[in-house]
Design an enzyme around this catalytic site. Structure first.
Site, mmCIF file in Angstrom:
data_model
loop_
_atom_site.group_PDB
_atom_site.id
_atom_site.type_symbol
_atom_site.label_atom_id
_atom_site.label_comp_id
_atom_site.label_asym_id
_atom_site.label_seq_id
_atom_site.Cartn_x
_atom_site.Cartn_y
_atom_site.Cartn_z
ATOM 1 C CE1 TYR A 7 0.666 0.047 4.426
ATOM 2 C CE2 TYR A 7 -1.632 -0.517 4.764
ATOM 3 C CZ TYR A 7 -0.383 -0.271 5.276
ATOM 4 O OH TYR A 7 -0.196 -0.341 6.616
ATOM 5 C CD GLU A 8 -0.208 5.660 1.675
ATOM 6 O OE1 GLU A 8 -1.361 5.602 2.107
ATOM 7 O OE2 GLU A 8 0.216 6.588 0.963
ATOM 8 N N GLY A 9 1.467 3.003 -2.630
ATOM 9 C CA GLY A 9 2.366 2.830 -3.774
ATOM 10 C C GLY A 9 3.186 1.581 -3.553
#
Lengths: 561, 561
Positions: free
Chosen positions: A422-424
């Site tokens: 997550y978050e890229g």
């Protein structure tokens, strides 16, 4: 297992890596904050880690319910002011450095990683409003977010728009009164609903009518769970439905929601920043969020290490030099534990280094801004990779007991696995590094980092690694897109280990001048890192300098043959 | 996701790595077995993989119950003769090579890893009885075990005796009629109870009265779940209680039991082999079991790879060269998928190579026996390490979808994590390699392997790696115990990658002469392995040549400071 915040280590890294002395915080205040956070986290949040996993957040018709104990523990967090450390004094915060707030968040997350995601997200919302909100929005929302009385979310992903944010479709239609009607479905919304705070401030990326396609057509909207009354208090519910929560492998204390906005045509939001300023605002909240996800790697690594050390010290099995011993005495177990220690320290050094650049950049230092931009993908990707490696070693140290859920080692392993996603995803981080960050200042930010490392690094393998990173990075600057991306991940890892090696060697040098147990451990871990982990990264040079053609020798259909 | 057995790949590795042509199996028979097993596994066992995870084996007062469908699928396995492939014709088996039976087991386990552990354990019981059982025991039990009508277990571990088998306490007291009263508690007994077979043959390590301490006082006992009637059919229940099953992170289709023998003073067992011959018999069943656990690494890697390839081909996200593409087209995703392919092939080559030595050793080839002994820890440890690496990459390819349980990617990751632990942790394998296996024939077995690799290996990094392994191995032969053990794990990995690199390079060379999709994939994966994975292992040289002192710079208390 009783959790103990690694206060001496945190202070050491704040002093010698983050160089927090330059940031105007008194040493006694530092210690008081670190120790206070440690006591609070150990006493209030750590005891809820297991129920967070076994019971977890539950979906109901009327919203998400957290397990027993979480509400009191969250209220204690708010009352203790633990959310306000890094927020501006103008909005009720304590105005202390971001890097110190990160250390506090690390402690909370090491005690209870899923729970600590809630304040992590709130930090992102605060950042977005600080930089892009109107004075009215700031005055209305920031004081509540700073304390944590209200929490924040980030609403980016849609089923067809994951890493490709530009593909999202959620609509925002002007209502004529300055507000917008929000309509669409968002997925993977961490803490998208819960019963801990009095309101939830959703930050939602959406598309206004006639917006251009792709990322440049996105705008950011503030969509509260409860609309505000005239006095600013939460009033009637907005038109937001929690469709479901995901059945995840871990991080069960964090409800991952599917949110439907505007089912009944009455979901109200307000624009944050200019129309089409969404992607810029998103990066504002996302960049610091990426550091904080790297910090989650530190959290889970610290927790897994403490747990494995306690187990290994108590489990008597086999003999060494003729005497029955606890398994911590066996060389290969010792190797795993020292590696866990060293990798946890390395991850912390990397993340704190980047976090301190947030503070320097905020003070107007342009080099620090570029350095921060360069380090962010390293901190996110390598920090989370190390969290996963250490959590896996933690299971291995436990042997069969690591695979049964009762010891908690398995929970760390399951919890950790989302962080490279997550978050890229970490692949996106690697692409960001080679596609954008290397090229900052025409390669100047990268060159300055290399020069600074070279000036200080002493050990031969570390110097070799820095040379390999320099050579690979300069080649990537000239490479075409496919070649750059093909080499991106091995390059990111190699580059991260070089930075960690540089910092660990420095830490070891400083530690060698003292003789407390902590300093002796630090010196030992630093030596292990430089002598064994740095050379491993040199093994990535071939991949970091390879071309894309090796990946495209066969087409996708043949790859699946 | 429909599972497809990798028949072309299996046949290729059987031909060119296992060199099954020397083992007297007709090529058409090979193909028929591989294809038949593939169809059976895909049609019967793969559809139960998910229910095996979600429902799992359940403990009840009267025994362990498997999920719906497992009994029929197991009966179909028995009826199809899939258990008999490698068993001797004298006992109703088909007498085919062990390595072919391994390929069949691989297919079953790739379709349903937890389920396939049941026949894996039965193989171990068959081995123990074949080598150490009396003619009566063989005649009574082997035909039923060969078909799988009855299943087998291995009962080693006790709460205080895990890796330290010599510490176990279960007692076996002569009853005066040639049988023994068995009393004690065993833990971590895979498929220690279930409702799939008509009887369960427990092989139990125990201690006779006045037995010397440690491993040399152990004897092996056959303890049936149901005692046999005069006609050999299962009769009244023996005094064995299933106390509980473990709550594990994965492999839920495999019940991991705590078994209590002799609660009512009436648990009957019979000695297998001589008194105090237990440890030798244990190694007989354990050695092949270790190969089969290495094979589980191949199983989970194959399954995870197929799943990730299917997902990546269908998930459109982002653009490459200006066009929207499925994520399989993005370089870093392509890198992960090709790596998964290459590592799965490498693990298969390593395990099949060792498995073929079982056949050659059984035919009386002493060099093959030594080669097998040397390769077993590599196959077990590196095979399972690769299974874990590939399963983790499988999650990463799925992005957020990998972390939610519905896709099945997470199941592979959870299932895989036990394999580096059981049948001797991978640390124990590394200790076995440097402590016993390197020294076989005064280092001759190791030297012969090095020489054979050197003769064939062509690529510069591969030759460098073989040199590094040779140099490190010879140094370890002279090192003291702590130094040997400190370097054991990095050395094991380096050595394993050298063997895999040697085999993959050969496979690639052979594949280059053909032009089917499979052969082009093979050539591509081999090139990737030699160019990128082999150099990584060179990064382990420093650790494989390091001394133990770096691990003991601080004592255990300071390590936990």
């Amino acid at each position: 297992m009783p959790f103990t915040a690694p206060v001496a280590e945190q202070r050491f890294v704040l002093d010698h890596v983050a160089r927090v002395g330059d940031l105007g915080v008194d040493g006694d205040v530092l210690d008081a904050v670190l120790e206070g956070a440690g006591e609070f986290a150990a006493g209030s949040w750590a005891p809820l880690d297991r129920v967070g996993d076994t019971v977890g957040a539950r979906w109901t018709e009327t919203g998400v319910i957290m397990p027993d104990g979480f509400r009191d523990a969250y209220q204690a967090y708010v009352a203790g002011g633990w959310g306000t450390i890094g927020s501006p004094e103008a909005y009720g915060g304590q105005g202390m450095p971001f890097v110190l707030a990160a250390a506090v968040l690390e402690t909370l997350g090491a005690a209870n990683m899923g729970f600590a995601l809630l304040p992590t997200l709130t930090v992102g919302a605060i950042e977005a409003l600080l930089h892009h909100g109107s004075p009215e929005q700031q005055a209305t929302y920031l004081p509540k977010l700073a304390t944590g009385e209200w929490s924040g979310t980030m609403n980016l992903t849609e089923p067809q728009a994951g890493s490709d944010v530009g593909a999202l479709r959620t609509r925002a239609t002007p209502r004529g009164d300055g507000t917008f009607l929000i309509e669409g479905t968002k997925i993977y919304i961490s803490f998208g609903d819960h019963d801990l705070a009095d309101n939830i401030v959703h930050l939602v990326l959406a598309r206004t009518p006639d917006a251009p396609p792709g990322t440049r057509g996105l705008s950011l909207f503030l969509v509260p769970k409860f609309r505000l009354n005239a006095d600013g208090s939460p009033g009637e519910a907005n038109d937001i439905r929690v469709v479901s929560i995901e059945h995840k492998m871990g991080l069960h204390a964090s409800p991952t929601c599917v949110l439907s906005f505007g089912d009944n045509g009455d979901c109200t939001g307000e624009l944050i920043g200019p129309e089409f300023g969404g992607i810029r605002a998103m990066f504002t909240m996302m960049n610091n969020a990426r550091l904080n996800v790297g910090l989650q790697g530190v959290q889970v690594a610290e927790a897994a290490t403490q747990r494995a050390l306690a187990y290994a010290a108590g489990r008597v099995q086999g003999a060494r030099n003729g005497a029955d011993v606890a398994i911590v005495e066996h060389p290969d177990v010792r190797r795993m534990l020292l590696r866990m220690r060293a990798q946890t320290m390395a991850a912390r050094a990397l993340v704190y280094l980047a976090a301190a650049e947030v503070d320097r950049a905020a003070a107007g230092d342009a080099d620090a801004r570029a350095r921060l931009d360069l380090l962010t993908p390293l901190a996110k990707a390598h920090g989370t990779d190390l969290g996963n490696e250490v959590a896996s070693l933690g299971i291995q140290v436990h042997g069969g007991m690591g695979y049964v859920e009762e010891t908690g080692a398995a929970q760390h392993f399951r919890d950790a696995r989302i962080t490279p996603i997550y978050e890229g995803t970490n692949g996106i981080q690697a692409a960001d590094l080679v596609g954008r960050k290397l090229a900052l200042d025409n390669g100047g930010a990268f060159a300055r980092l290399i020069a600074e490392m070279r000036e200080e690094a002493a050990a031969a393998p570390l110097r070799d690694l820095i040379d390999a990173v320099d050579e690979s990075g300069r080649a990537l600057l000239r490479a075409d897109s496919d070649d750059r991306l093909a080499a991106s991940y091995p390059f990111l890892t190699m580059c991260s280990v070089a930075v960690c090696g540089w910092l660990m060697e420095r830490e070891g040098r400083i530690a060698a001048s003292g003789n407390t147990p902590f300093l002796r451990l630090k010196a030992a871990a630093a030596r292990f890192y430089v002598e064994q982990i740095v050379p491993e990264a040199l093994g990535l040079r071939a991949a970091a300098q390879a071309k894309a053609d090796v990946l495209y020798q066969v087409d996708a259909a043949t790859l699946a043959a």
